[in-house]
Design a protein around this motif. Structure first.
Motif, mmCIF file in Angstrom:
data_model
loop_
_atom_site.group_PDB
_atom_site.id
_atom_site.type_symbol
_atom_site.label_atom_id
_atom_site.label_comp_id
_atom_site.label_asym_id
_atom_site.label_seq_id
_atom_site.Cartn_x
_atom_site.Cartn_y
_atom_site.Cartn_z
ATOM 1 N N GLN A 86 27.292 31.447 29.380
ATOM 2 C CA GLN A 86 27.237 30.332 27.888
ATOM 3 C C GLN A 86 25.200 29.841 28.679
ATOM 4 O O GLN A 86 25.659 29.266 29.226
ATOM 5 C CB GLN A 86 27.366 29.033 28.582
ATOM 6 N N PRO A 92 21.742 30.160 26.278
ATOM 7 C CA PRO A 92 22.316 30.361 24.344
ATOM 8 C C PRO A 92 21.042 31.763 23.766
ATOM 9 O O PRO A 92 21.461 32.445 23.313
ATOM 10 C CB PRO A 92 20.253 29.443 24.760
ATOM 11 N N TRP A 101 25.577 16.488 18.773
ATOM 12 C CA TRP A 101 24.862 17.226 18.862
ATOM 13 C C TRP A 101 26.044 18.547 19.480
ATOM 14 O O TRP A 101 26.766 17.845 19.824
ATOM 15 C CB TRP A 101 23.848 16.973 20.878
ATOM 16 N N LEU A 110 27.007 22.091 21.861
ATOM 17 C CA LEU A 110 26.860 23.446 21.931
ATOM 18 C C LEU A 110 26.705 23.962 21.989
ATOM 19 O O LEU A 110 27.057 24.988 21.237
ATOM 20 C CB LEU A 110 27.840 23.363 23.129
ATOM 21 N N HIS A 111 25.027 24.803 22.313
ATOM 22 C CA HIS A 111 24.858 26.446 21.918
ATOM 23 C C HIS A 111 25.616 27.324 22.511
ATOM 24 O O HIS A 111 25.102 27.784 23.465
ATOM 25 C CB HIS A 111 23.744 26.030 22.175
ATOM 26 N N PHE A 112 26.912 27.849 21.826
ATOM 27 C CA PHE A 112 27.555 28.747 22.187
ATOM 28 C C PHE A 112 28.209 29.628 21.807
ATOM 29 O O PHE A 112 29.241 28.842 20.451
ATOM 30 C CB PHE A 112 28.232 27.323 23.234
ATOM 31 N N ILE A 134 22.526 18.657 16.006
ATOM 32 C CA ILE A 134 21.303 19.507 16.694
ATOM 33 C C ILE A 134 22.332 20.200 18.013
ATOM 34 O O ILE A 134 22.715 20.155 18.321
ATOM 35 C CB ILE A 134 20.365 18.648 17.305
ATOM 36 N N ARG A 178 22.903 21.513 21.420
ATOM 37 C CA ARG A 178 22.059 21.110 22.679
ATOM 38 C C ARG A 178 21.660 22.979 23.341
ATOM 39 O O ARG A 178 23.320 23.067 23.484
ATOM 40 C CB ARG A 178 22.546 20.317 23.589
ATOM 41 N N ALA A 179 21.421 23.344 24.470
ATOM 42 C CA ALA A 179 22.289 24.379 25.065
ATOM 43 C C ALA A 179 22.785 24.424 26.591
ATOM 44 O O ALA A 179 23.716 25.097 27.452
ATOM 45 C CB ALA A 179 20.178 25.028 25.691
ATOM 46 N N SER A 180 22.489 22.235 26.705
ATOM 47 C CA SER A 180 22.650 22.009 28.191
ATOM 48 C C SER A 180 24.102 21.406 27.316
ATOM 49 O O SER A 180 24.144 20.037 26.546
ATOM 50 C CB SER A 180 21.651 21.168 29.016
ATOM 51 N N PRO A 181 25.689 21.521 28.215
ATOM 52 C CA PRO A 181 26.285 21.358 28.159
ATOM 53 C C PRO A 181 26.434 19.484 28.429
ATOM 54 O O PRO A 181 27.084 18.546 27.444
ATOM 55 C CB PRO A 181 27.378 21.834 28.928
ATOM 56 N N ARG A 182 25.814 18.885 28.975
ATOM 57 C CA ARG A 182 25.698 17.277 29.381
ATOM 58 C C ARG A 182 24.860 16.761 28.663
ATOM 59 O O ARG A 182 25.538 15.962 28.087
ATOM 60 C CB ARG A 182 24.601 17.643 30.891
ATOM 61 N N GLN A 183 23.913 17.111 27.502
ATOM 62 C CA GLN A 183 23.649 16.811 26.688
ATOM 63 C C GLN A 183 24.715 17.053 24.516
ATOM 64 O O GLN A 183 24.268 16.242 24.280
ATOM 65 C CB GLN A 183 21.896 16.846 26.078
ATOM 66 N N ALA A 184 25.570 16.994 25.372
ATOM 67 C CA ALA A 184 25.675 18.100 23.907
ATOM 68 C C ALA A 184 27.310 17.076 24.159
ATOM 69 O O ALA A 184 27.953 16.273 24.507
ATOM 70 C CB ALA A 184 26.780 19.493 23.568
ATOM 71 N N ASP A 185 27.688 17.084 22.418
ATOM 72 C CA ASP A 185 29.259 15.794 22.232
ATOM 73 C C ASP A 185 29.913 16.475 21.579
ATOM 74 O O ASP A 185 31.010 16.300 22.054
ATOM 75 C CB ASP A 185 28.444 15.010 21.051
ATOM 76 N N LYS A 245 27.180 7.466 25.655
ATOM 77 C CA LYS A 245 27.401 8.653 26.335
ATOM 78 C C LYS A 245 27.561 8.604 27.737
ATOM 79 O O LYS A 245 26.406 7.356 28.144
ATOM 80 C CB LYS A 245 26.022 9.548 25.660
ATOM 81 N N VAL A 247 17.996 27.006 29.301
ATOM 82 C CA VAL A 247 18.634 26.726 29.146
ATOM 83 C C VAL A 247 18.454 25.283 28.760
ATOM 84 O O VAL A 247 17.873 25.003 27.339
ATOM 85 C CB VAL A 247 19.530 25.979 29.940
ATOM 86 N N TYR A 305 20.253 16.719 32.892
ATOM 87 C CA TYR A 305 20.719 14.634 33.093
ATOM 88 C C TYR A 305 21.138 14.227 31.273
ATOM 89 O O TYR A 305 21.080 15.468 30.173
ATOM 90 C CB TYR A 305 19.061 14.271 32.059
ATOM 91 N N SER A 306 21.711 13.405 31.492
ATOM 92 C CA SER A 306 23.159 13.248 29.750
ATOM 93 C C SER A 306 22.413 11.341 29.264
ATOM 94 O O SER A 306 21.718 10.600 30.276
ATOM 95 C CB SER A 306 24.274 13.262 29.858
#
Lengths: 383, 174, 158, 350
Positions: free
Chosen positions: A26, A28, B34, B36-38, B63, B65-72, D74, D242, D249-250
């Protein structure tokens, strides 16, 4: 000892610790679920190990279990960006194996469909390459145009992405009224957007700096790795199956084979490979225009074939020029309605294997661009 | 205390205050998703078209997001193979709560065309992670993506934050 | 150069190692060679000026029941001619010399054939699975392959 | 010289007034960040022939609010192997750095939170704090991508501070003050009195105008690099790293990074507007000049600069890390020295 040699020696003694990072599955810009295990020293890539198989959908197993016409939808899903082009070598191989003559009109429609899909594929390739370089807007410009092409393909076949349109001995359906006008409009639109993107992206100074002299692939290495398509042509080898091994009716059209010229950098760099794609769109436009002009209005779109397709015992290897390179199908028939073995020679699979060779010594950011310039589609890599 | 109870009672009636707060919070979560860009396979290409100008997925407030931490939410767009399944589990676990899953396309719903002989294909992503919305199609049309997104937003906007048990019981009684 | 001429020349040079030439097929004709002489033959096919097969189009593993086979599709960028080479080895001892030092592209093709059919390429520098996970069991494209029931706790069948 | 602050004038310098003075910029930052996020979404959409968010309130104008409401809810994840104190501290440090710089920004003739004499110096000193936050966050996350992003961004921040500082220094030489309010006052009158056009002076200043325009461009380019915007967004370059230093961070901590980024954008835009574009001065002498109009002019000038930043982001590709250094050290720095020399010469001859 010369100054440069002394510095090189000093540099080689200054090795820092190396870091191994995983790019993908995974990530981008791995264009799917490719995983690259990259060893970097600072920002310099010292080793790349690709790990494939994250999209291994057991295509070849399915072929052994399906009848010949049933295989075509699975072939669509190999290279899902250029599904029309994918079907072509398979149906050609079957027609060769069974000795089927196909009507002239079918050839014309196949050429137009394949070239339209080639344009759509190259649009995605150039768009995502721009995305890898950080330019987002050309991506959307290309996708806007691609949508118009998809509309034509959808009107012809009923599906937006995976068409199942080429059949053994013909096509699934005839052209719709107004097809020729639509195609000519597309050609105009494609040329307009290409001119726009030339300014916005291709000849952008930052873009040239990023892509020129990066990922240089010499011609002999490319041939030894059996690269094909824009990757090989970007290195200056004039090799295109449409001319070199003319199939279908490509000998009736007048078109050029764009090759890399090293215009802004070295021959065979990322910029060249990308430029070959942009130029190929123009050549496809020319082919479409000629094909539209010559296409007969009347005629069958399906030749008479037996209801149950049972080719004689034998084997055939057929390849055709896919947007990404030559896609080959090796079909072994055992006389029943299911093949003994179908092997797909995935273009991306072969082209990708050159990555460890050409990305050493470049920056980590360049690796992403090199990967983007090769234009892989993971469905074809893993099958 | 009748008035107060009516305003804010976790045990009787929804409570006006909590109900309104719940609505606001749900509104925020449902309107700002948001993803996950996947991308996995064919559906990812259609999803790219979905993001492009014609269909403009960002209209829904999404939007990438490339990082799973910030994705909804995560869109499982395509065939899930066994080699990938382990990674999808990890990705899902890396996402921060509250998180949602949309399963896009026949392959990730049930294995799709690979259901019978696909020795290396997971027959449905819901075998490894919980799925909120299924979008059928092979690949789904962009309109189907829009429908799926609206269904997810609707689901989020009716979620219980307070009085979870009570709402659950009420739903069960229905 | 036609396939039968190439066969004649190879036969003259390598004798026993070149087994037969078949053009009775409805489509492609092919040359069968033995596994022992494969590497030298391939080397000669690439380097001799009359052949110059510098482009390995495809390398496919085959399950032939008793035997396993490997099929090489060669192409010459200069002379624009093609050749199909076939080699078969018994399933009990599926050893074929590698050609990855001749055509670098064979590296991944051979790994794939090893992964799916189980052909063992002798001399390959890194013969590990490529498509299936590294801990996968069996070779899926063999005719007698049985799909495992579970993989990492996930049910395989529908 | 006394700096006028309308809150102190009205309320006297007591505790409540001080709190008010402190919180006004904070409120401004929050409101502005929401507006900037919306602007980014909408402007990008218009550039790309899209519509942008449409379904959150009329024309999607409530989108940033929804995003804040969501980010509050979140889950806040701290990775297991992270260095927890540093990991938790980093977003606050970055936000503090961005917010502290607002102390000396003159919003209007009658409002500057703290009119200290070393205003420009202070901005630069405080602006560097965010580099510490970045490297803290990147290192403490225990993620390789974060670490690489942090390293890149610190290298970038440090190298681009020098041309930016040279550009500002030239203006300081020209204005002979570091107080931002004073610099504003010098530029009153018609727009040719702005420092981008050589500052106040007779027609003999005409030969210095190319150099001052060059200085403003140098400052603008360096400010793009300092705020990690395209084409210098390599620390968070999405296609490579990435999400750069904030990969791990979240929730609200990520929101603080997000806010700090937009606040930083405004600060560099505000500095550019103040020292080159006349700050709160009307371009047309006394026309529309006054305390309220001053705030209007200042904010609209700063917003125009922010708009150009957004515009560039959606137009240009990204530099590579070595090219970035090349541009900073071998192109911008020598040019800024030349401009500095020319401006100094001009001041000497005047």
């Amino acid at each position: 000892m010369s100054e440069k040699k002394r510095l090189d020696l000093e540099y080689s003694q200054l090795e820092s610790d190396r870091m191994r990072i995983n790019v993908g599955p995974q990530h981008p810009s791995t264009h799917g679920v490719l995983r690259l295990e990259v060893e970097i020293e600072g920002e310099i890539v010292t080793e790349v190990v690709p790990h494939l198989g994250y999209l291994h959908r057991s295509f070849e197993k399915h072929c052994e279990k399906m009848t010949y016409p049933q295989i075509i939808p699975y072939i669509d899903r190999i290279d899902y960006i250029a599904a029309m082009n994918n079907e072509w070598p398979y149906v050609m191989a079957m027609e060769k194996l069974m000795g089927i003559q196909i009507p002239e009109k079918v050839e014309f429609i196949r050429v137009i469909m394949a070239e339209l899909n080639r344009i759509a594929n190259h649009q995605i390739a150039v768009a995502t390459f721009g995305l890898d370089a950080g330019a987002f807007t050309p991506f959307l410009f290309f996708f806007r145009d691609r949508e118009y092409i998809i509309w034509i393909l959808e009107k012809m076949s009923g599906a937006r992405l995976l068409y199942n349109y080429f059949r053994i001995g013909g096509l699934a359906g005839d052209v719709y009224p107004g097809f020729k006008e639509d195609c000519l409009n597309i050609v105009k639109q494609v040329r307009k957007t290409n001119a726009e993107v030339m300014d916005l992206l291709i000849y952008n100074r930052i873009f040239i700096q990023r892509t020129a002299n990066v990922g240089i692939l010499p011609a002999d290495v490319a041939i030894n790795y059996a690269c094909s398509g824009p990757v090989l042509r970007g290195s200056g080898v004039k090799y295109d199956l449409r001319k070199d091994e003319t199939y279908s009716i490509y000998n009736r059209f007048d078109f050029d084979i764009p090759v890399g010229t090293g215009e802004v950098g070295t021959l065979g760099d990322c910029w060249d490979r990308n430029m070959v794609r942009v130029n190929e769109m123009e050549q496809s436009c020319r082919i479409i225009e000629q094909a539209i002009a010559q296409m007969p209005d009347e005629g069958d779109v399906q030749s008479a074939i037996p209801k149950r397709i049972k080719p004689p015992v034998g084997e055939v290897y057929m390849r055709a020029e896919n947007p990404k390179g030559d896609l080959g199908f090796y079909i072994v028939s055992n006389g029943t309605d299911k093949p003994e073995r179908v092997k797909a020679r995935g273009t991306s699979f072969v082209n990708l294997s050159v990555i460890p060779e050409i990305s050493k010594g470049y920056m980590f950011a360049d690796l992403i661009l090199i990967l983007g310039s090769i234009d892989i589609v993971l469905g074809e890599v893993d099958r | 205390m009748g008035l107060l109870n009516k305003l804010d009672d976790p045990y009787e009636g929804g409570g006006i205050v909590l109900g309104k707060i719940e609505d606001l919070l749900n509104w925020g979560r449902s309107k700002s998703d948001w993803y996950l860009h996947f991308g996995l396979a064919c559906c990812a290409i259609e999803f790219m078209a979905m993001n492009a100008s014609h269909f403009d997925f960002m209209r829904f407030g999404t939007i990438p997001r490339a990082s799973p931490r910030q994705a909804d939410f995560i869109m499982v767009t395509g065939t899930v193979t066994f080699k990938m399944a382990d990674r999808i589990k990890i990705l899902y676990e890396q996402m921060s709560e509250p998180k949602y899953v949309i399963s896009v396309g026949s392959c990730s719903n049930c294995g799709g065309p690979y259901w019978e002989h696909g020795y290396h294909v997971l027959k449905g992503v819901d075998r490894i992670i919980p799925v909120d919305v299924y979008i059928p199609g092979c690949p789904p049309r962009p309109e189907a993506f829009q429908e799926g997104m609206m269904l997810l937003q609707e689901k989020i906007s009716h979620q219980a934050i307070f009085n979870k048990r009570k709402k659950l019981e009420a739903e069960l009684e229905k | 150069m036609l396939a039968n001429e190439i066969f004649e020349q190879l036969k003259a040079e390598f004798g026993e190692a070149v087994i037969e030439y078949n053009d009775k097929q409805p489509a492609d004709s092919y040359v069968v060679v033995s596994a022992n002489g494969l590497f030298e033959i391939c080397h000669r096919l690439r380097d001799k000026d009359d052949f110059l097969f510098d482009y390995l189009m495809s390398l496919s593993g085959m399950d032939l029941g008793e035997n396993v086979g490997v099929v090489y599709h060669l192409y010459s960028m200069k002379h624009k001619h093609k050749l199909v080479l076939k080699v078969a080895v018994p399933k009990s001892d599926p050893k074929v010399p590698t050609v990855e030092t001749i055509w670098r592209t064979a590296d991944w093709h051979e790994r794939e054939a090893f992964d799916l059919i189980g052909v063992h390429f002798e001399g390959h520098h890194n013969l590990i699975r490529i498509l299936c996970p590294y801990d996968w069991e069996g070779h899926p494209l063999c005719k007698d392959y049985e799909t495992p029931e579970f993989y990492h706790g996930m049910k395989v069948s529908y | 010289m006394e700096n006028v602050n309308f809150i102190y004038d009205l309320l006297g310098k007591n505790f409540i007034a001080i709190i008010l003075v402190i919180s006004l910029p904070l409120m401004f930052v929050l409101v502005y960040a929401l507006a900037a996020i919306l602007a980014e979404l909408k402007v990008s959409a218009w550039i790309q022939e899209r519509l942008g968010p449409m379904r959150t309130g009329p024309w999607g104008i409530l989108q940033p609010i929804a995003e804040v409401v969501k980010l509050i809810q979140k889950e806040d994840i701290t990775p297991d192997k992270a260095n927890k104190p540093l990991y938790n501290l980093a977003p606050f440090i970055i936000f503090t750095g961005a917010y502290a710089a607002f102390a000396v920004i003159p919003f209007s003739e009658y409002f500057v939170p703290a009119g200290i004499n070393l205003g420009l110096f202070y901005v630069f000193a405080v602006g560097s704090i965010s580099a510490i936050g970045l490297v803290m966050g990147g290192w403490a996350s225990n993620n390789k991508y974060s670490l690489m992003g942090a390293m890149r961004s610190v290298a970038q921040l440090i190298s681009y501070e020098i041309p930016a500082a040279m550009a500002i220094l030239s203006i300081v030489v020209l204005a002979s003050t570091m107080n931002m309010q004073e610099i504003n006052k010098l530029q009153s009158g018609w727009f040719w009195n702005w420092f981008i056009f050589g500052g106040p002076g007779s027609i003999t200043k005409i030969w210095v105008i190319p150099f001052t325009i060059g200085l403003s461009l140098i400052y603008f380019i360096s400010s793009l690099a300092e705020t990690n915007r395209v084409p210098f967004d390599i620390p968070e370059g999405e296609s490579e790293l990435v999400a750069g230093f904030h990969t791990e961070y979240s929730g609200m901590k990520f929101a603080m990074f997000f806010f700090a980024e937009y606040a930083n954008m405004f600060i560099v835009a505000a500095i550019l507007a103040t020292i080159f574009l006349g700050g709160w001065n009307s371009p047309f002498d006394t026309f529309m000049q006054g305390p309220i109009w001053g705030a209007f002019w200042f904010i609209s000038k700063a917003f125009s600069v922010v708009f150009v930043q957004i515009w560039l982001r959606w137009t240009l590709p990204r530099f590579r890390v070595d090219q970035l250094m090349y541009v900073g050290w071998k192109v911008l720095l020598p040019i800024s020295f030349v401009c500095f020399l020319a401006v100094s010469l001009f001041v000497m001859l005047k």
